[in-house]
Design an enzyme around this catalytic site. Structure first.
Site, PDB file in Angstrom:
ATOM      1  N   ASP A  50       0.831  -1.206   0.000  1.00  0.00           N
ATOM      2  CA  ASP A  50       0.000   0.000   0.000  1.00  0.00           C
ATOM      3  C   ASP A  50       0.869   1.262   0.000  1.00  0.00           C
ATOM      4  O   ASP A  50       1.529   1.573   0.995  1.00  0.00           O
ATOM      5  CB  ASP A  50      -0.903  -0.034   1.243  1.00  0.00           C
ATOM      6  CG  ASP A  50      -1.970   1.033   1.205  1.00  0.00           C
ATOM      7  OD1 ASP A  50      -1.801   2.013   0.443  1.00  0.00           O
ATOM      8  OD2 ASP A  50      -2.976   0.885   1.927  1.00  0.00           O
ATOM      9  N   GLY A  76     -11.544   5.421 -11.521  1.00  0.00           N
ATOM     10  CA  GLY A  76     -12.527   4.593 -12.207  1.00  0.00           C
ATOM     11  C   GLY A  76     -13.192   5.424 -13.290  1.00  0.00           C
ATOM     12  O   GLY A  76     -12.727   6.517 -13.609  1.00  0.00           O
ATOM     13  N   CYS A 120      -9.021  15.265 -16.818  1.00  0.00           N
ATOM     14  CA  CYS A 120     -10.013  15.761 -15.857  1.00  0.00           C
ATOM     15  C   CYS A 120      -9.539  17.007 -15.109  1.00  0.00           C
ATOM     16  O   CYS A 120     -10.303  17.582 -14.344  1.00  0.00           O
ATOM     17  CB  CYS A 120     -10.373  14.676 -14.844  1.00  0.00           C
ATOM     18  SG  CYS A 120     -11.341  13.360 -15.581  1.00  0.00           S
ATOM     19  N   TYR A 149     -11.515  14.181  -8.362  1.00  0.00           N
ATOM     20  CA  TYR A 149     -10.428  13.427  -9.009  1.00  0.00           C
ATOM     21  C   TYR A 149      -9.522  14.391  -9.789  1.00  0.00           C
ATOM     22  O   TYR A 149      -8.295  14.315  -9.707  1.00  0.00           O
ATOM     23  CB  TYR A 149     -11.064  12.387  -9.933  1.00  0.00           C
ATOM     24  CG  TYR A 149     -10.131  11.672 -10.876  1.00  0.00           C
ATOM     25  CD1 TYR A 149      -9.263  10.686 -10.421  1.00  0.00           C
ATOM     26  CD2 TYR A 149     -10.137  11.974 -12.245  1.00  0.00           C
ATOM     27  CE1 TYR A 149      -8.418  10.012 -11.311  1.00  0.00           C
ATOM     28  CE2 TYR A 149      -9.306  11.302 -13.127  1.00  0.00           C
ATOM     29  CZ  TYR A 149      -8.445  10.331 -12.653  1.00  0.00           C
ATOM     30  OH  TYR A 149      -7.616   9.678 -13.531  1.00  0.00           O
ATOM     31  N   GLU A 191     -15.197   0.557 -14.465  1.00  0.00           N
ATOM     32  CA  GLU A 191     -14.945   0.566 -15.900  1.00  0.00           C
ATOM     33  C   GLU A 191     -15.279   1.919 -16.514  1.00  0.00           C
ATOM     34  O   GLU A 191     -16.134   2.640 -16.038  1.00  0.00           O
ATOM     35  CB  GLU A 191     -15.724  -0.549 -16.612  1.00  0.00           C
ATOM     36  CG  GLU A 191     -17.233  -0.434 -16.562  1.00  0.00           C
ATOM     37  CD  GLU A 191     -17.832  -1.023 -15.283  1.00  0.00           C
ATOM     38  OE1 GLU A 191     -17.108  -1.212 -14.305  1.00  0.00           O
ATOM     39  OE2 GLU A 191     -19.062  -1.245 -15.275  1.00  0.00           O
ATOM     40  N   LYS A 200     -21.844  -4.115 -22.616  1.00  0.00           N
ATOM     41  CA  LYS A 200     -23.302  -4.104 -22.812  1.00  0.00           C
ATOM     42  C   LYS A 200     -23.664  -4.679 -24.183  1.00  0.00           C
ATOM     43  O   LYS A 200     -24.617  -5.453 -24.315  1.00  0.00           O
ATOM     44  CB  LYS A 200     -23.840  -2.666 -22.695  1.00  0.00           C
ATOM     45  CG  LYS A 200     -23.797  -2.128 -21.267  1.00  0.00           C
ATOM     46  CD  LYS A 200     -24.313  -0.684 -21.208  1.00  0.00           C
ATOM     47  CE  LYS A 200     -24.102  -0.078 -19.827  1.00  0.00           C
ATOM     48  NZ  LYS A 200     -24.612   1.304 -19.719  1.00  0.00           N
ATOM     49  N   GLN A 218     -22.952  14.051 -25.258  1.00  0.00           N
ATOM     50  CA  GLN A 218     -21.654  14.507 -24.755  1.00  0.00           C
ATOM     51  C   GLN A 218     -20.533  13.862 -25.585  1.00  0.00           C
ATOM     52  O   GLN A 218     -20.656  12.705 -26.001  1.00  0.00           O
ATOM     53  CB  GLN A 218     -21.496  14.226 -23.243  1.00  0.00           C
ATOM     54  CG  GLN A 218     -21.478  12.774 -22.810  1.00  0.00           C
ATOM     55  CD  GLN A 218     -22.862  12.156 -22.598  1.00  0.00           C
ATOM     56  OE1 GLN A 218     -23.847  12.573 -23.189  1.00  0.00           O
ATOM     57  NE2 GLN A 218     -22.925  11.111 -21.782  1.00  0.00           N
ATOM     58  N   ARG A 220     -16.351  12.882 -26.442  1.00  0.00           N
ATOM     59  CA  ARG A 220     -15.056  12.515 -25.857  1.00  0.00           C
ATOM     60  C   ARG A 220     -14.135  12.029 -26.982  1.00  0.00           C
ATOM     61  O   ARG A 220     -14.589  11.728 -28.085  1.00  0.00           O
ATOM     62  CB  ARG A 220     -15.207  11.343 -24.862  1.00  0.00           C
ATOM     63  CG  ARG A 220     -15.976  11.636 -23.586  1.00  0.00           C
ATOM     64  CD  ARG A 220     -15.278  12.616 -22.673  1.00  0.00           C
ATOM     65  NE  ARG A 220     -15.999  12.783 -21.422  1.00  0.00           N
ATOM     66  CZ  ARG A 220     -17.013  13.634 -21.227  1.00  0.00           C
ATOM     67  NH1 ARG A 220     -17.436  14.380 -22.222  1.00  0.00           N
ATOM     68  NH2 ARG A 220     -17.596  13.727 -20.052  1.00  0.00           N
TER      69      ARG A 220
HETATM   70  P1  NAD Z   1      -6.246   1.344 -12.779  1.00  0.00           P
HETATM   71  O1  NAD Z   1      -7.261   1.606 -11.723  1.00  0.00           O
HETATM   72  O2  NAD Z   1      -6.415   0.154 -13.633  1.00  0.00           O
HETATM   73  O3  NAD Z   1      -4.782   1.290 -12.124  1.00  0.00           O
HETATM   74  C1  NAD Z   1      -4.441   1.982 -10.958  1.00  0.00           C
HETATM   75  C2  NAD Z   1      -3.789   0.984 -10.030  1.00  0.00           C
HETATM   76  O4  NAD Z   1      -3.379   1.671  -8.841  1.00  0.00           O
HETATM   77  C3  NAD Z   1      -4.747  -0.135  -9.580  1.00  0.00           C
HETATM   78  O5  NAD Z   1      -4.274  -1.401  -9.950  1.00  0.00           O
HETATM   79  C4  NAD Z   1      -4.811   0.017  -8.075  1.00  0.00           C
HETATM   80  O6  NAD Z   1      -4.901  -1.207  -7.359  1.00  0.00           O
HETATM   81  C5  NAD Z   1      -3.493   0.738  -7.791  1.00  0.00           C
HETATM   82  N1  NAD Z   1      -3.541   1.396  -6.482  1.00  0.00           N
HETATM   83  C6  NAD Z   1      -4.544   2.185  -6.006  1.00  0.00           C
HETATM   84  N2  NAD Z   1      -4.284   2.560  -4.743  1.00  0.00           N
HETATM   85  C7  NAD Z   1      -3.080   2.001  -4.429  1.00  0.00           C
HETATM   86  C8  NAD Z   1      -2.290   2.011  -3.251  1.00  0.00           C
HETATM   87  N3  NAD Z   1      -2.688   2.672  -2.168  1.00  0.00           N
HETATM   88  N4  NAD Z   1      -1.125   1.337  -3.253  1.00  0.00           N
HETATM   89  C9  NAD Z   1      -0.722   0.634  -4.353  1.00  0.00           C
HETATM   90  N5  NAD Z   1      -1.433   0.597  -5.495  1.00  0.00           N
HETATM   91  C10 NAD Z   1      -2.598   1.258  -5.530  1.00  0.00           C
HETATM   92  O7  NAD Z   1      -6.178   2.678 -13.649  1.00  0.00           O
HETATM   93  P2  NAD Z   1      -5.504   2.916 -15.081  1.00  0.00           P
HETATM   94  O8  NAD Z   1      -6.592   3.105 -16.047  1.00  0.00           O
HETATM   95  O9  NAD Z   1      -4.451   1.907 -15.335  1.00  0.00           O
HETATM   96  O10 NAD Z   1      -4.839   4.336 -14.828  1.00  0.00           O
HETATM   97  C11 NAD Z   1      -3.468   4.465 -14.464  1.00  0.00           C
HETATM   98  C12 NAD Z   1      -3.194   5.926 -14.114  1.00  0.00           C
HETATM   99  O11 NAD Z   1      -3.513   6.773 -15.215  1.00  0.00           O
HETATM  100  C13 NAD Z   1      -4.007   6.435 -12.929  1.00  0.00           C
HETATM  101  O12 NAD Z   1      -3.213   7.316 -12.176  1.00  0.00           O
HETATM  102  C14 NAD Z   1      -5.134   7.212 -13.587  1.00  0.00           C
HETATM  103  O13 NAD Z   1      -5.650   8.210 -12.752  1.00  0.00           O
HETATM  104  C15 NAD Z   1      -4.425   7.772 -14.811  1.00  0.00           C
HETATM  105  N6  NAD Z   1      -5.369   8.057 -15.899  1.00  0.00           N
HETATM  106  C16 NAD Z   1      -5.982   7.021 -16.542  1.00  0.00           C
HETATM  107  C17 NAD Z   1      -6.870   7.299 -17.552  1.00  0.00           C
HETATM  108  C18 NAD Z   1      -7.573   6.193 -18.298  1.00  0.00           C
HETATM  109  O14 NAD Z   1      -8.338   6.492 -19.212  1.00  0.00           O
HETATM  110  N7  NAD Z   1      -7.367   4.928 -17.969  1.00  0.00           N
HETATM  111  C19 NAD Z   1      -7.156   8.627 -17.918  1.00  0.00           C
HETATM  112  C20 NAD Z   1      -6.523   9.645 -17.221  1.00  0.00           C
HETATM  113  C21 NAD Z   1      -5.606   9.361 -16.229  1.00  0.00           C
END
Ligand code: NAD
Length: 324
Positions: A50, A76, A120, A149, A191, A200, A218, A220
């Site tokens: 963690d 998420g 965001c 977020y 998701e 879906k 909207q 994107r």
């Molecule tokens: P994801 O949720 O699949 O991956 C994030 C990971 O962080 C998860 O596996 C989670 O278990 C881990 N995590 C959370 N809290 C934790 C903790 N306390 N200690 C250790 N691990 C921890 O998300 P993703 O889609 O792979 O996104 C990766 C990064 O990119 C994130 O920072 C997200 O905010 C950013 N991001 C993603 C998107 C997108 O479209 N997927 C868009 C903008 C930004």
């Protein structure tokens, strides 16, 4: 060969990034609360732990580490981030992670940190017209993200930027715009829209309807995972240390996205619109700066990326249904 830590290596983008860094010949330690859900991690070492705990971060962010890719976050899709129900956890969890990681990187003199920020962070006021949103990097201030977020991501951008200013830490910041692809979560409640719509559609029978949150007008843009990873690698290899968009400029409405996925599925389905969290009215990447700084732009069209993603999710849905 570099010694690299990928934080969030059990997540969607992190697990793909580990694969890429391994293919480039680096030594990689993955850290996450969980292992990747859909395939085994290729990391040389994978630590479950963690990152909200300073002592845990201190144990792993040591002088021997060359680079950190910080992707761990409590995140998420709209159903998780835009309802308001998870706001405290989202801010608290991700802020703790970033505070710890930035501090340990300074103390251990890590050469370079990548931080995954988000589209965001952009002000709500510039994203009210679905046909003409403005997400240029320079438009981030005066700040007014439409979600907690987004505020946490903006805070973290400032945190890493001040680590650079005061402690000369080498930073790279990407503002990701809606990344999608195979091995992304599609039914966990976290998701995002392309995965949710693929699920879906895959579950629907001919002549049924699938539910769309809001009017579906909207807009994107969506970035395929391989293009995202390529952008991250190029950004890390560059000398640019300010936030850069890593996204697609192929803007589409949610209704059009749903119809595109239906077309790919070869099914005949309708759309039914229901109330739900939708976020801003319009959002797309502006890639002028990233093109000029890195020469990077996405190579995979939305249709090509969705074909691969739909196929993967449809297979998952079939195998899950078969085992229930
Ligand atoms: P994801 O949720 O699949 O991956 C994030 C990971 O962080 C998860 O596996 C989670 O278990 C881990 N995590 C959370 N809290 C934790 C903790 N306390 N200690 C250790 N691990 C921890 O998300 P993703 O889609 O792979 O996104 C990766 C990064 O990119 C994130 O920072 C997200 O905010 C950013 N991001 C993603 C998107 C997108 O479209 N997927 C868009 C903008 C930004």
């Amino acid at each position: 060969m570099k010694k690299i830590i990928v934080m969030g290596a059990g997540g969607f983008i992190g697990s793909h990034l580990v694969k890429k860094l391994k293919s480039l010949g680096h030594w990689v330690k993955g850290i996450d609360l969980k292992y990747p859900e859909f395939s085994e991690s290729l990391a040389d070492e994978f630590v479950i732990g963690d990152l909200r705990l300073l002592a845990f971060c201190q144990e792993h962010i040591t002088d021997s580490i060359d680079e950190i890719y910080q992707l761990a976050a409590d995140m998420g899709g709209a159903g998780y981030l835009f309802t308001g129900e998870n706001d405290f956890d989202v801010v608290h969890n991700s802020a703790l992670i970033n505070l710890n990681v930035a501090k340990c990187a300074i103390d251990s003199r890590v050469d370079k940190i990548f931080f995954s920020s988000s589209a965001c962070i952009y002000p709500k006021v510039n994203q009210q017209d679905p046909n003409n949103p403005n997400c240029e990097e320079s438009s981030a201030y005066p700040a007014e993200p439409d979600s907690e977020y987004g505020w946490e991501k903006l805070f973290a951008e400032r945190l890493y930027t001040s680590a650079k200013r005061n402690y000369h830490i080498n930073i790279r910041i990407a503002r990701f715009h809606n990344v999608y692809g195979p091995e992304g979560t599609f039914d966990s409640g976290k998701e995002k829209v392309p995965a949710a719509l693929c699920r879906k559609v895959a579950m629907a029978k001919n002549n049924e309807t699938i539910e769309i949150w809001g009017k579906g007008t909207q807009t994107r843009s969506f970035l395929y995972i391989d293009d995202c990873i390529e952008g991250v690698i190029q950004l890390m290899d560059s000398n640019y240390s300010q936030p850069l968009n890593i996204g697609s400029e192929e803007m589409i409405s949610i209704n059009e996205l749903a119809n595109l996925i239906i077309d790919i599925s070869n099914k005949s389905l309708g759309l039914s619109h229901i109330e739900g969290p939708i976020g801003v009215q319009g959002r797309t990447s502006n890639n002028d700066l990233v093109k000029s700084r890195l020469g990077w732009q996405p190579k995979i069209t939305l249709r090509e990326g969705l074909e691969k993603t739909y196929q993967w999710i449809a297979t998952q849905v079939v195998s899950t249904t078969a085992t229930v």
